[in-house]
Write a protein that holds these residues in place. Structure first.
Motif, PDB file in Angstrom:
ATOM      1  N   VAL A 172       5.403  -2.668   7.716  1.00  0.00           N
ATOM      2  CA  VAL A 172       4.027  -2.334   7.322  1.00  0.00           C
ATOM      3  C   VAL A 172       4.034  -1.728   5.921  1.00  0.00           C
ATOM      4  CG1 VAL A 172       1.991  -0.976   7.910  1.00  0.00           C
ATOM      5  CG2 VAL A 172       3.377  -2.000   9.735  1.00  0.00           C
ATOM      6  N   GLU A 173       4.993  -0.845   5.684  1.00  0.00           N
ATOM      7  CA  GLU A 173       5.114  -0.245   4.347  1.00  0.00           C
ATOM      8  C   GLU A 173       5.424  -1.320   3.306  1.00  0.00           C
ATOM      9  OE1 GLU A 173       4.664   2.925   3.093  1.00  0.00           O
ATOM     10  OE2 GLU A 173       3.674   3.102   5.036  1.00  0.00           O
ATOM     11  N   ALA A 174       6.311  -2.255   3.677  1.00  0.00           N
ATOM     12  CA  ALA A 174       6.677  -3.335   2.751  1.00  0.00           C
ATOM     13  C   ALA A 174       5.449  -4.171   2.410  1.00  0.00           C
ATOM     14  CB  ALA A 174       7.762  -4.210   3.369  1.00  0.00           C
ATOM     15  N   ALA A 175       4.618  -4.445   3.418  1.00  0.00           N
ATOM     16  CA  ALA A 175       3.413  -5.247   3.186  1.00  0.00           C
ATOM     17  C   ALA A 175       2.437  -4.499   2.287  1.00  0.00           C
ATOM     18  CB  ALA A 175       2.755  -5.591   4.520  1.00  0.00           C
ATOM     19  N   LYS A 176       2.331  -3.183   2.515  1.00  0.00           N
ATOM     20  CA  LYS A 176       1.417  -2.374   1.705  1.00  0.00           C
ATOM     21  C   LYS A 176       1.836  -2.388   0.243  1.00  0.00           C
ATOM     22  CE  LYS A 176       0.495   1.884   3.246  1.00  0.00           C
ATOM     23  NZ  LYS A 176       0.653   2.997   4.211  1.00  0.00           N
ATOM     24  N   VAL A 182      -1.038 -10.135   3.054  1.00  0.00           N
ATOM     25  CA  VAL A 182      -0.080 -10.783   3.946  1.00  0.00           C
ATOM     26  C   VAL A 182      -0.847 -11.210   5.199  1.00  0.00           C
ATOM     27  CG1 VAL A 182       2.078 -10.536   5.230  1.00  0.00           C
ATOM     28  CG2 VAL A 182       1.779  -9.305   3.075  1.00  0.00           C
ATOM     29  N   TYR A 183      -0.962 -12.533   5.404  1.00  0.00           N
ATOM     30  CA  TYR A 183      -1.611 -13.062   6.610  1.00  0.00           C
ATOM     31  C   TYR A 183      -0.517 -13.286   7.649  1.00  0.00           C
ATOM     32  CZ  TYR A 183      -5.812 -13.718   3.842  1.00  0.00           C
ATOM     33  OH  TYR A 183      -6.917 -13.500   3.054  1.00  0.00           O
ATOM     34  N   THR A 184      -0.833 -13.030   8.900  1.00  0.00           N
ATOM     35  CA  THR A 184       0.194 -13.174   9.929  1.00  0.00           C
ATOM     36  C   THR A 184      -0.298 -14.083  11.050  1.00  0.00           C
ATOM     37  OG1 THR A 184      -0.620 -11.107  10.865  1.00  0.00           O
ATOM     38  CG2 THR A 184       1.351 -10.961   9.523  1.00  0.00           C
ATOM     39  N   LEU A 185       0.605 -14.934  11.488  1.00  0.00           N
ATOM     40  CA  LEU A 185       0.325 -15.852  12.596  1.00  0.00           C
ATOM     41  C   LEU A 185       1.300 -15.501  13.711  1.00  0.00           C
ATOM     42  CD1 LEU A 185       0.040 -19.569  11.410  1.00  0.00           C
ATOM     43  CD2 LEU A 185      -1.449 -18.404  13.031  1.00  0.00           C
ATOM     44  N   GLY A 186       0.796 -15.090  14.845  1.00  0.00           N
ATOM     45  CA  GLY A 186       1.672 -14.700  15.940  1.00  0.00           C
ATOM     46  C   GLY A 186       2.010 -15.855  16.854  1.00  0.00           C
TER      47      GLY A 186
END
Lengths: 728, 251
Positions: A172-176, A182-186
């Motif tokens: 989460v920190e890396a994405a921030k 950052v779009y995420t597909l689960g």
């Protein structure tokens, strides 16, 4: 257009000058014309000399750059309850491939850092074998790669994963910090049954007997929002408390806090258990453990200072801000020779309870600090016998700090403390030098301020100069000298010790021959070194109080847990009785597996008092390691630690989709999350195309032949008119 | 010229002083007048040495904020009676480091006038050094009012503000500001007479101001020592006996 500086101002000035000339020579039109022509020619020349130019940027419309990063870690290769690899490929085909028609898409695969690949390879691959899912590393590397390829362009990342990250860094920190959405597909099956889990248990690494501390248990649930569970906490197998807690939505953790008061010193293992919910099948995550070391209650320090001074102020700050210490201090604010100019009721001074302190209260203290304290003015030497006994018989500690009333000058050479100090004193006429100097540190674990010798050397070099030293006659044999004067020598011929320490009887004694270590806190103005000062003194006080930081034998495993047959490194650091690195000891390691089966290994020296041994475990469960250290038959000590061998890698057990993490990554970075199985379209809220500046060129306005011709024509014209008018 | 020579001698002398003694290191800033109350320091040093165990040096010394010696003095004194130039960013950064390291700045407004031009300049510069820690009134429960004398009154040659102001960080005062020309009460002429009359309270006011200056210096040397439980119980008892009001936060 960007003109060179001054051009616009000059042009304005030229126009203004011409206008002024016109007004001035209104009556004489010919003169006005001639002056104007001359001014125009000059203006052109100055214009050329100023080299005006403008910048032309070439921009083109380009598609927004999108990196699609697919998870190829081991957990994506799990086939049950659903084939996650197949789900991943479906998600790529159905959700990611359409993006390629809109955006400039590049394809990556990750287990650790993202590796560039092609769509075809991703769809064909059957190698889902990565032993970790380092989502943070994937984000960092893909964002870096995109920035390199398309600097300044609008970008986005798309992560397709089950969200079971197990890297060291927080995704989460890396994405921030990636600075792009950052779009995420689960992808992956969602937990169907109910589940309650203990996510973590944490207690402070060190606790104290009789003092309350907090153990925090974090629990979470799946499909059990709002359900109540019973959380129990055990200390070394005995239940010490239980609480009811309510589970939150899936993915959110609830902290349950237990107040504990350890009664005995040593290692204590806390285990938290959450009672399984009715119908809960997976019970492997219903408990977790941690351990803490319990020491005896706070270290009590008695600090006696002979006069108000900066050494006291700065050390007080260090000791008062450490919750492990409790300090009682007395400063002799007024001496016996001071005049009593004011009535007592106007003063806040309290009587110095010397008799009470040295006869009754002394045993309550663990460390006694004497700083330029003129004991002989307040008590007979025999009263110091109690202090010597506190050290040698009761395991207490003495720190004597320098000053003009310390050591030999303070009359301590003929006191009972002379025998227990690690330096030989030189009587009342002991040399007390006040020329500034930089202490030369000796190689010693207590002098270690960083993680490497080189960094230590730099840090010590950056420390400010000290400003005084009590020059002792010599350091005593067996004493560890931590620092010396660079020039001044003791009577024994050695460079005068500045800091010396030793074990005396059951206790410890340190001689700090200077009262100006506060200068290390103030620093030199180049770098603030108060952090180093505090850390260094904390280390010295820790040594004096015997906390585990400076145990002679200290064992550590490089991991708290590892998989079956995965190598685990056990390190044993060894110091000799004077707390110097011990490089010639015999270190053996007793390994006990979870079934109680024992084996012995020998650790080999790897440098600077550190001995290492590589082990691995086949039986899942808790392994314990006990290091025994001997030197020439003498027992230097023992220490133990534990490590957990797990039955499998987490990649083998991360079956279910972790939507909470993927949602948080998307939310915190400005992207969005979508479950690939939801049937909804996967859209990126971004402009498909953006203008990008691809190159910039600077064009000049002054190097034109027309400009030169025009200037020449004007000057010729002026000459012609003058000639015609007979003005030449 | 006399001042330049005097400052030069002070700096030269500073290298000879023993570091653990109290030196009156005075901040020599640009513009305005940094060298007010120039005869006060020797008197104050003599008084401190006679009534307490503080080892004070009679001769003051002048330090520019950019001086390499600044960090050898954990307490620096600043006085003035006029507005002064804005401090350069390098000076601001240096003083930030000084305070971070544990330095204390004691400021006394020699005008004895509330909100004087000097005070304005001080507030302007302190706002740059401590953007998030404003200069605030120091509470009566602060250790500064107990560090040697029991609750001295806040005054000086004048009574511009009945309170001290300060910047407190991590429980310690980094800046102490007096608006009352407190150090002016120590100034004497060559015949040994007090140089300035204290108004409106006369000699009683002088004595209180002098007691306060001792307390401030004692605080700069021993910090919050007098807030230790072993002292506060005794002090509370004494104040009860004297029917004195105990400040709300005194322990």
């Amino acid at each position: 257009m960007n003109f060179e500086a001054g051009f616009i101002a000059l042009a304005g000035a030229a126009i203004a000058a011409l206008s002024a000339l016109y007004v001035h020579f209104k009556a004489d039109r010919k003169r006005a014309l001639l002056t104007s022509l001359r001014a125009a020619a000059y203006t052109l020349i100055i214009f050329a000399l100023l080299k005006p130019s403008f910048e032309q940027a070439i921009t083109i419309k380009r598609r927004t750059a999108v990196a699609v990063i697919a998870d190829v870690s081991g957990s994506m290769g799990l086939k049950k309850p659903e084939d996650k690899a197949a789900l991943l490929k479906t998600a790529i085909r159905e959700k990611a491939v359409p993006l390629a028609g809109i955006f400039d898409v590049s394809w990556y695969a990750f287990s650790g850092a993202a590796q560039k690949t092609s769509l075809e390879d991703l769809l064909k691959s059957n190698r889902f074998t990565g032993d970790s899912s380092d989502i943070a590393a994937a984000i960092n590397s893909a964002a870096g790669e995109l920035e390199k390829e398309r600097p300044g362009a609008k970008k986005a990342l798309v992560i397709i994963s089950d969200g079971n990250g197990n890297g060291l860094l927080d995704p989460v920190e890396a994405a921030k910090h990636a600075g792009i959405p950052v779009y995420t597909l689960g992808v992956g099956p969602q937990k169907k049954g109910v589940d309650a889990a203990v996510r973590s248990v944490s207690a402070g690494e060190i606790g104290f007997t009789g003092m309350q501390s907090t153990v925090t248990v974090n629990i979470s649930g799946a499909n059990a929002s709002g359900r109540s569970v019973r959380v129990a906490l055990k200390a070394d197998g005995i239940e010490i408390g239980s609480k009811e807690a309510v589970l939150q939505e899936d993915g959110l953790e609830t902290a349950v806090k237990f107040e504990v008061t350890p009664k005995e010193t040593g290692l204590v293992r806390y285990r938290a258990e959450v009672k399984p919910l009715p119908g809960e099948e997976d019970r492997s995550n219903n408990s977790a453990e941690c351990q803490a070391r319990v020491l005896k209650e706070k270290v009590r320090i008695l600090y006696l200072s002979g006069h108000p001074n900066y050494e006291y102020r700065f050390l007080r700050q260090v000791l008062k801000t450490n919750p492990n210490y409790e300090m009682v201090s007395f400063i002799l604010l007024r001496g016996i020779n001071n005049v009593m100019a004011f009535p007592e009721d106007q003063l806040t001074l309290i009587p110095f309870p010397v008799e009470e302190l040295f006869t009754k209260d002394l045993p309550q203290f663990d460390i006694v600090v004497l700083e330029s304290f003129p004991y002989s003015e307040y008590m007979p030497p025999r009263m110091l016998n109690g202090l010597a006994g506190l050290v040698t018989e009761r395991g207490g500690a003495l720190l004597m700090i320098g000053g003009d009333q310390s050591f030999g000058r303070g009359g301590y050479a003929s006191s009972p403390l002379a025998d227990i100090l690690p330096v030989t004193l030189d009587g009342p006429s002991e040399h007390y030098d006040t020329a500034p100097y930089r202490m030369v540190p000796e190689p010693h674990p207590l002098n270690s301020l960083s993680y490497s010798k080189e960094a230590d050397a730099l840090l010590w070099k950056s420390m400010a100069e000290l400003a005084d030293i009590n020059v002792a006659a010599s350091s005593k044999p067996g004493a560890a000298v931590l620092g010396r004067h660079p020039v001044l020598k003791s009577k024994s011929g050695e460079f005068a010790p500045v800091l010396a320490a030793w074990q005396k009887g059951r206790g410890r004694v340190m001689a700090c021959m200077t009262g100006s270590t506060w200068r290390w806190a103030m620093g030199t103005g180049q770098e603030t070194s108060s952090g180093l000062y505090a850390r260094y003194w904390q280390g010295l006080f820790n040594w004096l109080s015997g906390v585990p930081d400076v145990k002679q034998v200290k064992i550590a495993a490089d991991k708290k847990s590892c998989a079956k047959n995965e190598p685990l490194k056990i390190s044993v650091s060894v110091l000799d009785e004077h707390y110097r690195f011990e490089n010639s000891a015999a270190v053996s390691l007793l390994i006990s597996d979870p079934n109680g089966k024992k084996a012995r290994e020998v650790c080999a020296l790897s440098g600077n008092g550190v001995y290492e041994c590589s082990v691995s475990g086949e039986v899942p469960g808790k392994y314990s390691f006990e290091a025994s250290v001997y030197k020439q038959g003498k027992d230097l000590g023992k220490d133990s630690c534990t490590a957990e061998v797990t039955g499998s890698l987490s990649e083998e057990t991360d079956i279910y989709l972790n939507e909470a993490l993927l949602s948080e990554i998307a939310e915190k970075s400005g992207g969005e999350y979508l479950n690939a199985a939801s049937g909804k379209p996967f859209l990126l809220k971004m402009e498909p195309e953006t203008s990008e500046t691809v190159s910039k060129t600077r064009k000049t306005l002054w190097d034109s032949p027309v400009l030169l011709l025009l200037a020449a024509l004007i000057l010729c014209g002026e000459w012609y008119i003058r000639r015609k008018s007979g003005m030449l | 010229m006399r001042r330049i020579l005097q400052a030069g001698i002070m700096v030269l002398f500073s290298g000879l002083l023993f570091a653990n003694n109290l030196s009156f290191a005075r901040l020599k800033y640009e513009g305005g007048n940094w060298d007010t109350q120039s005869t006060a320091w020797g008197e104050l040093a003599d008084f401190l040495v006679s009534i307490s165990n503080v080892r004070a040096v009679r001769e003051p010394l002048a330090l520019s904020p950019e001086s390499p010696e600044l960090f050898n003095y954990p307490v620096v004194f600043m006085t003035g009676d006029a507005a002064f130039f804005e401090w350069k960013p390098a000076v601001i950064e240096r003083l930030k480091k000084y305070f971070d390291a544990g330095g204390i700045l004691i400021i006394d407004d020699s005008t004895g006038v509330k909100d004087s031009a000097f005070a304005g300049s001080v507030r302007r510069e302190l706002a740059k050094i401590f953007p998030n820690e404003p200069l605030e009134r120091i509470k009566e429960s602060n250790a500064i009012f107990l560090s040697f004398f029991l609750m001295p009154k806040v005054c000086g040659v004048r009574q511009a503000a009945p309170y001290l102001e300060g910047v407190e960080r991590s429980g310690q005062l980094s800046v102490i500001f007096s608006a009352n020309d407190m150090f002016g009460t120590w100034e004497k002429d060559k015949l040994g007479n007090w140089l300035r009359d204290c108004r409106p309270g006369g000699e009683a006011q002088r004595l209180e101001a002098q007691k306060l200056s001792v307390n401030i210096i004692m605080y700069a040397m021993v910090g919050t020592y007098k807030l230790d439980a072993i002292h506060t119980d005794y002090i509370r008892q004494k104040m009860n006996t004297l029917n004195m009001k105990i400040p709300g936060q005194a322990k």
